[in-house]
Design a protein around this motif. Sequence first.
Motif, PDB file in Angstrom:
ATOM      1  N   GLY A 606       0.773  -1.228   0.000  1.00 20.03           N
ATOM      2  CA  GLY A 606       0.000   0.000   0.000  1.00 20.03           C
ATOM      3  C   GLY A 606       0.800   1.271   0.000  1.00 20.03           C
ATOM      4  N   GLU A 607       2.103   1.182  -0.012  1.00 17.11           N
ATOM      5  CA  GLU A 607       2.936   2.383  -0.044  1.00 17.11           C
ATOM      6  C   GLU A 607       3.504   2.572  -1.443  1.00 17.11           C
ATOM      7  OE1 GLU A 607       5.927   1.975   2.909  1.00 17.11           O
ATOM      8  OE2 GLU A 607       4.493   1.805   4.577  1.00 17.11           O
ATOM      9  N   GLU A 608       3.867   3.846  -1.742  1.00 12.30           N
ATOM     10  CA  GLU A 608       4.464   4.114  -3.040  1.00 12.30           C
ATOM     11  C   GLU A 608       5.783   3.359  -3.171  1.00 12.30           C
ATOM     12  OE1 GLU A 608       4.068   8.031  -5.059  1.00 12.30           O
ATOM     13  OE2 GLU A 608       3.520   8.745  -3.056  1.00 12.30           O
ATOM     14  N   MET A 609       6.045   2.912  -4.355  1.00 12.51           N
ATOM     15  CA  MET A 609       7.260   2.139  -4.628  1.00 12.51           C
ATOM     16  C   MET A 609       8.495   2.977  -4.299  1.00 12.51           C
ATOM     17  SD  MET A 609       6.514  -0.931  -6.148  1.00 12.51           S
ATOM     18  CE  MET A 609       7.802  -1.311  -7.334  1.00 12.51           C
ATOM     19  N   ASP A 610       9.434   2.371  -3.569  1.00 14.28           N
ATOM     20  CA  ASP A 610      10.713   3.028  -3.317  1.00 14.28           C
ATOM     21  C   ASP A 610      11.800   2.296  -4.101  1.00 14.28           C
ATOM     22  OD1 ASP A 610      11.103   0.640  -1.964  1.00 14.28           O
ATOM     23  OD2 ASP A 610      10.939   1.540   0.032  1.00 14.28           O
ATOM     24  N   LEU A 650      -2.059  -5.238 -11.000  1.00 14.78           N
ATOM     25  CA  LEU A 650      -1.665  -6.370 -11.831  1.00 14.78           C
ATOM     26  C   LEU A 650      -0.877  -7.344 -10.967  1.00 14.78           C
ATOM     27  CD1 LEU A 650      -0.417  -4.459 -15.016  1.00 14.78           C
ATOM     28  CD2 LEU A 650      -2.706  -5.367 -14.572  1.00 14.78           C
ATOM     29  N   HIS A 651      -1.333  -8.588 -10.924  1.00 16.75           N
ATOM     30  CA  HIS A 651      -0.665  -9.610 -10.118  1.00 16.75           C
ATOM     31  C   HIS A 651      -0.355 -10.811 -11.014  1.00 16.75           C
ATOM     32  CE1 HIS A 651       0.569 -12.283  -7.007  1.00 16.75           C
ATOM     33  NE2 HIS A 651      -0.542 -13.017  -7.026  1.00 16.75           N
ATOM     34  N   GLY A 652       0.919 -11.014 -11.308  1.00 12.85           N
ATOM     35  CA  GLY A 652       1.332 -12.108 -12.176  1.00 12.85           C
ATOM     36  C   GLY A 652       1.863 -13.313 -11.438  1.00 12.85           C
ATOM     37  N   GLY A 653       1.739 -13.344 -10.113  1.00 12.48           N
ATOM     38  CA  GLY A 653       2.271 -14.452  -9.331  1.00 12.48           C
ATOM     39  C   GLY A 653       1.404 -15.686  -9.378  1.00 12.48           C
ATOM     40  N   ASP A 654       1.985 -16.807  -8.911  1.00  8.91           N
ATOM     41  CA  ASP A 654       1.285 -18.097  -8.916  1.00  8.91           C
ATOM     42  C   ASP A 654       0.494 -18.348  -7.641  1.00  8.91           C
ATOM     43  OD1 ASP A 654       2.286 -18.832 -11.439  1.00  8.91           O
ATOM     44  OD2 ASP A 654       4.154 -19.553 -10.552  1.00  8.91           O
ATOM     45  N   THR A 655       0.622 -17.487  -6.657  1.00 12.15           N
ATOM     46  CA  THR A 655      -0.112 -17.630  -5.404  1.00 12.15           C
ATOM     47  C   THR A 655      -0.876 -16.338  -5.121  1.00 12.15           C
ATOM     48  OG1 THR A 655       1.823 -16.840  -4.152  1.00 12.15           O
ATOM     49  CG2 THR A 655       1.588 -19.233  -4.453  1.00 12.15           C
ATOM     50  N   ASP A 658      -2.320 -10.363  -0.842  1.00 12.14           N
ATOM     51  CA  ASP A 658      -3.158  -9.321  -0.255  1.00 12.14           C
ATOM     52  C   ASP A 658      -2.514  -7.974  -0.532  1.00 12.14           C
ATOM     53  OD1 ASP A 658      -5.100 -11.025   0.820  1.00 12.14           O
ATOM     54  OD2 ASP A 658      -3.841 -11.430   2.576  1.00 12.14           O
ATOM     55  N   VAL A 659      -3.271  -7.089  -1.170  1.00 12.52           N
ATOM     56  CA  VAL A 659      -2.766  -5.746  -1.438  1.00 12.52           C
ATOM     57  C   VAL A 659      -3.526  -4.760  -0.566  1.00 12.52           C
ATOM     58  CG1 VAL A 659      -2.070  -6.281  -3.799  1.00 12.52           C
ATOM     59  CG2 VAL A 659      -4.363  -5.390  -3.382  1.00 12.52           C
ATOM     60  N   GLY A 688      -7.132   1.719   2.795  1.00 16.31           N
ATOM     61  CA  GLY A 688      -6.455   1.122   3.930  1.00 16.31           C
ATOM     62  C   GLY A 688      -6.806  -0.323   4.157  1.00 16.31           C
ATOM     63  N   GLU A 689      -7.873  -0.793   3.517  1.00 18.13           N
ATOM     64  CA  GLU A 689      -8.263  -2.192   3.646  1.00 18.13           C
ATOM     65  C   GLU A 689      -7.416  -3.067   2.730  1.00 18.13           C
ATOM     66  OE1 GLU A 689     -10.576  -3.542   5.745  1.00 18.13           O
ATOM     67  OE2 GLU A 689     -10.670  -1.538   6.625  1.00 18.13           O
ATOM     68  N   HIS A 690      -7.486  -4.376   3.002  1.00 14.93           N
ATOM     69  CA  HIS A 690      -6.776  -5.341   2.171  1.00 14.93           C
ATOM     70  C   HIS A 690      -7.717  -5.897   1.110  1.00 14.93           C
ATOM     71  CE1 HIS A 690      -3.373  -5.172   4.815  1.00 14.93           C
ATOM     72  NE2 HIS A 690      -4.085  -5.603   5.852  1.00 14.93           N
ATOM     73  N   LEU A 691      -7.143  -6.171  -0.029  1.00 17.86           N
ATOM     74  CA  LEU A 691      -7.885  -6.802  -1.118  1.00 17.86           C
ATOM     75  C   LEU A 691      -7.087  -8.028  -1.551  1.00 17.86           C
ATOM     76  CD1 LEU A 691     -10.460  -6.094  -2.826  1.00 17.86           C
ATOM     77  CD2 LEU A 691      -8.889  -5.221  -4.561  1.00 17.86           C
ATOM     78  N   ARG A 692      -7.721  -9.176  -1.541  1.00 15.58           N
ATOM     79  CA  ARG A 692      -7.013 -10.397  -1.925  1.00 15.58           C
ATOM     80  C   ARG A 692      -7.129 -10.602  -3.439  1.00 15.58           C
ATOM     81  NH1 ARG A 692      -5.839 -15.879   1.126  1.00 15.58           N
ATOM     82  NH2 ARG A 692      -4.433 -14.303   1.989  1.00 15.58           N
TER      83      ARG A 692
END
Length: 704
Positions: A606-610, A650-655, A658-659, A688-692
Amino acid sequence: MSTPFQTQWWPDGGPPRGATYDGSGVTFALWAPMAERVEVCLFDDHATERRVPLTDLLFGVWSGRVPGLRPGQRYGYRVHGPWDPYTGHRFNGAKLLVDPYARAITGEADDHAAVFGHVAGGDDTVRDDRDSAPYVPRSVVVDPGFDWGEDPRPYVPWSDTVLYELHVRGATMRHPDVPPELRGTYAGLAHPAVLGYLRDLGVTTVELLPVHHFVSEFVLRGRGLTNYWGYNTLGFFAPHAGYASAGSEGQQVAEFKRMVKAMHEAGLEVVLDVVYNHTAEQNEFGPTYSFRGIHNPAYYRLDGGGRRYRDLSGTGNTLNLRHPDIVRLVLDSLRYWVQEMHVDGFRFDLAPILTRGVGDVDMFGAFLAAVGQDPVLSRVKLIAEPWDLGFDGYQVGGFPAPWSEWNDRFRDAVREFWAGSADGVRDLASRLSGSSDLYRRSGRRPFASINYITAHDGFTLRDLVSYVGKHNEANGEANDDGHNDNRSVNFGVEGETDDPEIVTLRLRQVRGLLTTLLLATGVPMLMAGDESGRTQHGNNNAYCQDNEISWLDWAEEQTWPQLRDTVRELLRIRREHPVFRRPHFFHGRLDPAGGRRDVGWFAPWGEEMDAEAWHDSSLRTLGMYLAGEHTGRTAPSGEPVRDDSFLLWLHGGDTPVDVTLPGPPWAMAYSVALDTSDCVGSDQVAAGEHLRLAPHTAVVLRAV
């Protein structure tokens, strides 16, 4: 037997090249400056030939008027001159030649040895004097008249453009609503059922694979195959006769025009894939159809003192765009298709070849300079395939304005991310935001990037998620042809399967790929059939497959029809929200008023990419926030109206992952606009909530 002709003087000192019908006769004009004698050969319905000698009037153009001829007249040229292959001259009056300016071409190319200027299968310097006329196509005189009516050209701005790459024949050969006699033709493509489908899908611009008249190579015909794609041009002015339902003796011209008119009336632009880098005559061992027998050293780039052909296209020869008369030929052809045939733009095959000087690519060379200043051509859509086979031939990002380019960097980055083999998400972010690293420095806009994942050359989208390796056995080349670097996955089974878990994963993967393509900044190009899960059964080089391997399959039970709903929805979102159609690159600076950037990049937490996140090669999830801008409209209160803002995950993972959804100043909450996994569930989620996110999932959230 010779027939007398009348000479007519033209105000500019010479007639236009080609065959010009004036209502009571035809004036023929052929540029052949090194020829010693030129004859126009006229053929009747019984193939009886009359030869009419032409005279050299001006600037190497041989011309003459034959009274009484009408549209539909079949003709060709015999050009006499020195036979000296060692210096590049391959004149042979025994060979009937197609007019380079022919508006229509009829007849097939036969495999007879007489079509070669030299002794076939032997020494290319030994001339063959057998008459080729019975075995080669004829040029056709055409009446240019056509009632265009108003022809309201769509003129779609680049930022609003959605390209749809389509093959004229393959689009309708299996379409159940197109009458059988129209399938595979220009008329079939103009059928209301096809046009209605394209409009409903949401594309704006149809990019047709080559429609310049072409012939198939001897080696393909020997294997019982044909050049299906059409990248083997014989006539740069003539619409391919094989795609006409009405006839091949000029009728193909009117049928093509009717197709363009119908597409324009449906609000669709027409862009042609054009091949000006080589011709169908191949190398010094190839047939003599036209250019080789007219002025070989001018039309082609030659080596070895003139005997050999320089091959920068992989097909045996290279058109010589260093010569001013060959530049003129190409420019005349392009203007003809815009002004007379009403097309809206061009995609140039192996475009760097067209820019080359003595050897190197030259973006300030004659051809690009001529196009850039041309009042007709500089105003249409110009798309480069920015690579060829020569030294320094990879030129992605190198073309000047107003050109756009196929962006294979986008293709590769998106494929790698969704295949799980990407090196983190840095490159993906650059491609999603318009590839400013490629196009900003030349002063171009995001629409310089033609974003695509699949095209005619390679896997279909369904095959990209079903095959790891190519399966081109049907091409008859021992599976040695086609690309090996496919960056594809099969989810455990090579090819088609009934396993419901694998099919679900494949569908979700394709929906994620489509979401990435259609919502990225730039101009998306969709390959016909990808929106319904078309398969070529693993063939990634179906250039010679004029059959069910390549044709679109409209049967619901053979496709993934649910993908069409995804494409329609994605294109609706793109069309209704300017934030996905930005005409300018993102700047990434904080807006003091809103406290947010025009684009924000978020890690799953949930934070900006560093810096650490950007360089994390294991990261398989990326959030892209697009801040809505002022739309130019005002509300009744007088306040400026801003477009909605969106957060794309965008989620390219195999599992699963939670974002965390970023809070103010980005948003207070988010509503779900599109979920490719159909697993998110809730229509609205608080910041602020999680999204699976399920594996291989894309989610589009609207900021509240």
